[in-house]
Structures are given as structure tokens and as C-alpha cells.
Design a protein around this motif. Structure first.
Motif, PDB file in Angstrom:
ATOM      1  N   GLU A 110       6.395  -9.665  52.366  1.00 46.21           N
ATOM      2  CA  GLU A 110       5.374  -8.797  52.572  1.00 46.21           C
ATOM      3  C   GLU A 110       5.362  -7.473  51.565  1.00 46.21           C
ATOM      4  O   GLU A 110       4.584  -6.781  51.712  1.00 46.21           O
ATOM      5  N   SER A 111       6.400  -7.573  50.606  1.00 48.07           N
ATOM      6  CA  SER A 111       6.501  -6.483  49.848  1.00 48.07           C
ATOM      7  C   SER A 111       5.384  -6.371  48.511  1.00 48.07           C
ATOM      8  O   SER A 111       4.986  -7.740  48.201  1.00 48.07           O
ATOM      9  N   HIS A 112       4.672  -5.137  48.374  1.00 45.34           N
ATOM     10  CA  HIS A 112       3.759  -5.082  47.464  1.00 45.34           C
ATOM     11  C   HIS A 112       4.196  -4.819  45.937  1.00 45.34           C
ATOM     12  O   HIS A 112       3.556  -4.523  45.254  1.00 45.34           O
ATOM     13  N   ARG A 113       5.656  -4.724  45.887  1.00 46.13           N
ATOM     14  CA  ARG A 113       6.165  -4.355  44.638  1.00 46.13           C
ATOM     15  C   ARG A 113       5.958  -5.347  43.496  1.00 46.13           C
ATOM     16  O   ARG A 113       6.060  -6.491  43.877  1.00 46.13           O
ATOM     17  N   GLU A 114       5.659  -5.001  42.359  1.00 46.49           N
ATOM     18  CA  GLU A 114       5.511  -5.697  41.209  1.00 46.49           C
ATOM     19  C   GLU A 114       6.405  -5.230  40.093  1.00 46.49           C
ATOM     20  O   GLU A 114       6.206  -4.165  39.463  1.00 46.49           O
ATOM     21  N   PRO A 115       7.303  -6.210  39.616  1.00 45.76           N
ATOM     22  CA  PRO A 115       7.898  -7.433  40.059  1.00 45.76           C
ATOM     23  C   PRO A 115       8.544  -7.316  41.484  1.00 45.76           C
ATOM     24  O   PRO A 115       9.366  -6.231  41.710  1.00 45.76           O
ATOM     25  N   ARG A 116       8.610  -8.330  42.502  1.00 47.28           N
ATOM     26  CA  ARG A 116       9.144  -8.177  43.531  1.00 47.28           C
ATOM     27  C   ARG A 116      10.819  -8.216  43.381  1.00 47.28           C
ATOM     28  O   ARG A 116      11.129  -9.316  42.715  1.00 47.28           O
ATOM     29  N   LEU A 117      11.764  -7.663  44.052  1.00 47.56           N
ATOM     30  CA  LEU A 117      12.992  -7.902  43.933  1.00 47.56           C
ATOM     31  C   LEU A 117      13.527  -9.246  44.710  1.00 47.56           C
ATOM     32  O   LEU A 117      12.787  -9.698  45.325  1.00 47.56           O
ATOM     33  N   GLU A 118      14.580  -9.785  44.421  1.00 51.95           N
ATOM     34  CA  GLU A 118      15.125 -11.123  44.534  1.00 51.95           C
ATOM     35  C   GLU A 118      16.560 -11.008  45.115  1.00 51.95           C
ATOM     36  O   GLU A 118      17.204 -10.045  44.859  1.00 51.95           O
ATOM     37  N   VAL A 119      16.969 -11.959  45.878  1.00 49.50           N
ATOM     38  CA  VAL A 119      18.176 -11.967  46.633  1.00 49.50           C
ATOM     39  C   VAL A 119      19.038 -13.215  45.803  1.00 49.50           C
ATOM     40  O   VAL A 119      18.317 -14.426  46.007  1.00 49.50           O
ATOM     41  N   TRP A 120      20.084 -12.896  45.364  1.00 48.17           N
ATOM     42  CA  TRP A 120      21.039 -13.940  44.656  1.00 48.17           C
ATOM     43  C   TRP A 120      22.380 -13.890  45.514  1.00 48.17           C
ATOM     44  O   TRP A 120      22.836 -12.893  45.841  1.00 48.17           O
ATOM     45  N   VAL A 121      22.698 -14.978  45.895  1.00 44.70           N
ATOM     46  CA  VAL A 121      24.068 -15.265  46.389  1.00 44.70           C
ATOM     47  C   VAL A 121      24.783 -16.451  45.467  1.00 44.70           C
ATOM     48  O   VAL A 121      24.290 -17.597  45.161  1.00 44.70           O
ATOM     49  N   GLU A 122      25.851 -15.852  44.782  1.00 49.79           N
ATOM     50  CA  GLU A 122      26.530 -16.727  43.801  1.00 49.79           C
ATOM     51  C   GLU A 122      28.103 -16.565  44.202  1.00 49.79           C
ATOM     52  O   GLU A 122      28.633 -15.712  44.722  1.00 49.79           O
ATOM     53  N   GLU A 123      28.521 -17.885  43.772  1.00 52.47           N
ATOM     54  CA  GLU A 123      30.282 -18.211  43.850  1.00 52.47           C
ATOM     55  C   GLU A 123      30.804 -17.496  42.675  1.00 52.47           C
ATOM     56  O   GLU A 123      30.396 -17.656  41.500  1.00 52.47           O
ATOM     57  N   VAL A 124      31.752 -16.599  42.897  1.00 56.78           N
ATOM     58  CA  VAL A 124      32.854 -16.003  41.965  1.00 56.78           C
ATOM     59  C   VAL A 124      34.033 -16.250  42.384  1.00 56.78           C
ATOM     60  O   VAL A 124      34.487 -16.877  43.405  1.00 56.78           O
ATOM     61  N   ASP A 125      34.929 -16.099  41.227  1.00 58.90           N
ATOM     62  CA  ASP A 125      36.463 -16.259  41.322  1.00 58.90           C
ATOM     63  C   ASP A 125      36.672 -17.764  41.397  1.00 58.90           C
ATOM     64  O   ASP A 125      37.469 -18.373  42.408  1.00 58.90           O
ATOM     65  N   ASP A 126      35.814 -18.493  40.703  1.00 61.27           N
ATOM     66  CA  ASP A 126      36.102 -20.108  40.909  1.00 61.27           C
ATOM     67  C   ASP A 126      35.573 -20.593  42.196  1.00 61.27           C
ATOM     68  O   ASP A 126      36.482 -21.494  42.971  1.00 61.27           O
ATOM     69  N   GLY A 127      34.844 -19.965  42.996  1.00 66.55           N
ATOM     70  CA  GLY A 127      34.293 -20.305  44.447  1.00 66.55           C
ATOM     71  C   GLY A 127      35.178 -19.815  45.360  1.00 66.55           C
ATOM     72  O   GLY A 127      35.176 -20.067  46.848  1.00 66.55           O
TER      73      GLY A 127
END
Length: 440
Positions: A110-127
Motif C-alpha cells: 500500500e506504500s506510495h513511495r517510488e521506488p518502494r523499499l524492500e525486505v531482504w532476509v539473507e544467510e550470513v556467516d555460512d548459514g
């Protein structure tokens, strides 16, 4: 003091009674596993706890399709000082929860921001750990506004989370069963209503056809009656003409009779005068033979007048007989005319009654036409109900499939709970199991 909070999706989380939920939504996120990113719908909950002396922040991330996926981030003033120094953040810890909630809202659909922010979930320290990031992708580079090191939740909290999902699926299955039962009842009621409407429609059509046939018969009788009335009217007009002609002839005969009567009176007067003359001549015959020749002439003239008078009387008598016959004919014609007039009045009364009957029949026909239109509307409604029943059948089949899938998920979750219980009893940390392909 901590308690249990049940979310809208049925999951249960522990939280402080004084916790304040700042954000609780499902976000479309990119999750990296094995070096590859895939889109997932992650449930993100941000809470601020003000029960203790110091303010604390809690962020939890879960996946409804993977019940054992539960990441937790907890932060106090000391942890935030390290985070602020490491990532060069400008906000104070007192306003950090609200600012973080604002960034998460800008990640929602529902955000009207351009560009819209994103959520990233990443593995660190070799998982060994997971990193929760809020990034801003653009044409030049990807800007990482904030990164939080998440840890896997404790087994007790995972158990509560899984139990909440199981409760939710159980409630959804019960709700689906109740919806299916309601749809079946509605389908049976709709089928009964459709049968009733069809029977009423058939009866109405049958009654309408019979009423139309009766109406057509009455209309034909009315047409025949009108024809007979016209014939009677023509016959009455002819009788009236004959009566008027007879009356005119009677008036003429009456005039002639009056003339003949006057002539007879004058002839009678002449006869009386002749009789007086005869008497006078008889008296005068004594006077002499001189008057004999004159008397003979008078007698001849009197005989002639008498013969003419007798012929006139005979003609007058015959004319009187004719007049009497014409009077009798006129009276019979008058009687016949009165009879025809009565017949005509009866025919007119019958015609008026038929007109009134036709009017009432037309009104009934209009009412039947309206009823027929209503029956057609009911037939359309029954067709609509049939379509709705078909849609309900499709919905019931879909709900049945969902119930079966939920049963499979519940069975798998119970197995995982048993494994977790065995591992917890052995005081060993539960290892994440491979999750089966869960249905959407």
C-alpha cells in the motif's frame, strides 16, 4: 510479566503485557537460501516493550508456509548503541522503534513511495545467522538502509508458534466444514424453492391456457350475438317501414272514406228530396195528366240517382272492409314490432352483459399476464439460484480440498512437534527439518 497473544493468522507469540505493537503485517520479501533469492510472504511483527525500567524492542519474522521458520531480533539501549555505531544511524533509541515501523510500512504493497523499499532476509556467516535488511533498489545501486542480525527462536517459542498455526488450521477446517454444511443446506432449500417455483409456473401456464380458451369462446359467442343483433335491427327497421307505409295507406283510405261518407250523405239528402218530390208528385197527380210526363222524368232521374247511390254505397262498403283489414294488419304488425323490440332489448341487455363479461375477462387476462411475467421472473430467479448452487458446489469442492490439505499439514506439524518434544527431552537443540511442499 509475559503472556500469550494470538495473531489473526492463528499463531501464538509470547509478549509482555505492556508491549505495544507498532507493526503487524505480511510483506512480500526476498529470502536468500543457497545463494538464490526467492519471493516469500513473510509475517513481520514489531513490538515495543515498556514494562521494565528500560525500553526494549522486539522484531519477529515468520513464514506461514514453513511453520518452523521463526526469526527473532531483540534490542535494548546497549545493543542499539553498538548497532548505531556500526551502521552510523542518526536516530536515538527512543525514536528508533517508530522510525523502524515507518520503514516497514514503506515496504508494504500500500506504500506510495517510488521506488518502494524492500525486505531482504539473507544467510550470513555460512548459514549460521540470518540478516534482516531494508533496502532501496534503484538504477545505480542498491541502498541498504538498515540491517539487523536475526537469530532463530527458542524451541518453546517455536512450539507456541507451531501450536498457534495448528489451532488456526483447525479453526479454518471447522469453519470450512460449517460453510460446506451451510452451503449444502442452502442448496437443498434452493432446490426445494426451485421445484416449488417450477410447479407454480406449470400450474399458472395451465390455468392461463384454459382461461384464454374460455375467453376466446366467449368472444366468438359475443361476435355471433352481435351478428344476430344486427339482423334483428335490420328486420325491425323493415317492420317499422312497413308499419309506416300501412299507416300512410290507412290515412289515405280514411280520407277517401270521409269523402265517400260525405257523398253518401249528399246522396241521402238527394234521395230524401226525391222522396219529397215523389210525395209531392203523388199529391200533384191528382191535378191531372199534365204532370204525368214530368213525374215520369223525375222518377227516371230518381232511379238513376238511387242506382248510383247504391253503387257508391257498395264501393264504400268494400273500402271499409279493406280499411278494417288494413287496421288488423297494422295491429298485427304493431304486435310483431313490439315483439321484435322486446327481442332487441333482450339482445342489447345480453350484449351489455357480454361486454361486461369481456371487460372482466380482459382484466383477468391482464392479471394472468402479470402473473405469467412474475412466473418468468421467478424462473429467471431459479436460474440464478441454480448458478449460485453451481458456484456453491465449486466452493464446497475447494473447501474440501483445503480441508484435506490442512489435515496433511496438521499431520506433518504433529510429527514435527513430536520430533521437537523428543529433542527437547534429550536437552539437545532442535535441528531444522526439511519441510514438505505445503499447499498454498
Amino acid at each position: 510479566m509475559w503472556g500469550l497473544l494470538r495473531r489473526e493468522d492463528g499463531s501464538v507469540r509470547g509478549r509482555s503485557m505492556a508491549a505495544n505493537t507498532l507493526f503487524d503485517e505480511v510483506l512480500e520479501s526476498l529470502v536468500a537460501e543457497g545463494g538464490k533469492f526467492e519471493k516469500r510472504q513473510l509475517h513481520v511483527v514489531l513490538e515495543r516493550d515498556v514494562s521494565g525500567r528500560e525500553l526494549s524492542l522486539s522484531l519477529k519474522v515468520s513464514d506461514s508456509k514453513r511453520p518452523l521458520f521463526l526469526l527473532v531480533f531483540e534490542c535494548g539501549p546497549d545493543q542499539y548503541a553498538e548497532l548505531r555505531e556500526k551502521q552510523r544511524l542518526k536516530v536515538e533509541f527512543s525514536s528508533f522503534p517508530v522510525k523502524l515501523a515507518g520503514l516497514l510500512k514503506e515496504c508494504s504493497a500500500e506504500s506510495h513511495r517510488e521506488p518502494r523499499l524492500e525486505v531482504w532476509v539473507e544467510e550470513v556467516d555460512d548459514g549460521a545467522a540470518n540478516q534482516f535488511s531494508i533496502v532501496e533498489p534503484n538504477e545505480f545501486k542498491t541502498l541498504r538502509h538498515l540491517s539487523l542480525d536475526m537469530k532463530e527462536a527458542e524451541s518453546a517459542e517455536v512450539d507456541q508458534h507451531v501450536k498457534g498455526i495448528v489451532d488456526r488450521l483447525t479453526r479454518e477446517a471447522a469453519s470450512a466444514r460449517s460453510i460446506a454444511d451451510q452451503e449444502k443446506r442452502k442448496r437443498a432449500e434452493s432446490a426445494d424453492e426451485i421445484r416449488k417455483l417450477q410447479n407454480e409456473l406449470l400450474e399458472s401456464k395451465r390455468a392461463s391456457s384454459e382461461e384464454v380458451a374460455r375467453l376466446q369462446d366467449k368472444i366468438e359467442k359475443l361476435a355471433n350475438s352481435q351478428h344476430e343483433t344486427e339482423e334483428l335491427r335490420k328486420r325491425l327497421q323493415g317492420s317499422q317501414k312497413q308499419l309506416s307505409q300501412a299507416l300512410e295507406a290507412l290515412e289515405k283510405e280514411k280520407t277517401e272514406t270521409e269523402k265517400l261518407t260525405s257523398e253518401a250523405k249528399s246522396s241521402r239528402q238527394r234521395e230524401l228530396a226525391a222522396t219529397e218530390k215523389m210525395q209531392f208528385l203523388e199529391r200533384a197527380s191528382k191535378d191531372g195528366d199534365k204532370m204525368a210526363s214530368h213525374i215520369g222524368a223525375l222518377l227516371e232521374s230518381s232511379a238513376t240517382d238511387r242506382a248510383r247511390l247504391e253503387s257508391t254505397n257498395a264501393e264504400l262498403t268494400s273500402k271499409l272492409v279493406k280499411c278494417e283489414e288494413q287496421l288488423k294488419f297494422a295491429e298485427s304488425a304493431k304486435v310483431a314490432t313490439s315483439f321484435h323490440v322486446e327481442k332487441l332489448e333482450e339482445a342489447l341487455a345480453e350484449k351489455e352483459a357480454l361486454v361486461a363479461s369481456v371487460t372482466s375477462l380482459r382484466e383477468k387476462y391482464n392479471v394472468l399476464q402479470k402473473q405469467f411475467e412474475e412466473r418468468e421472473a421467478l424462473a429467471e430467479k431459479s436460474a440464478e439460484l441454480t448458478n449460485r448452487l453451481q458456484e456453491a458446489d465449486q466452493l464446497i469442492s475447494t473447501q474440501k480440498k483445503t480441508i484435506l490439505n490442512n489435515h496433511e499439514v496438521i499431520k506433518w506439524l504433529n510429527q514435527q512437534l513430536n520430533v521437537l518434544a523428543v529433542q527437547s527431552s534429550g536437552k539437545s537443540k532442535p535441528q531444522p527439518a526439511d519441510t514438505p511442499n505445503q499447499p498454498d
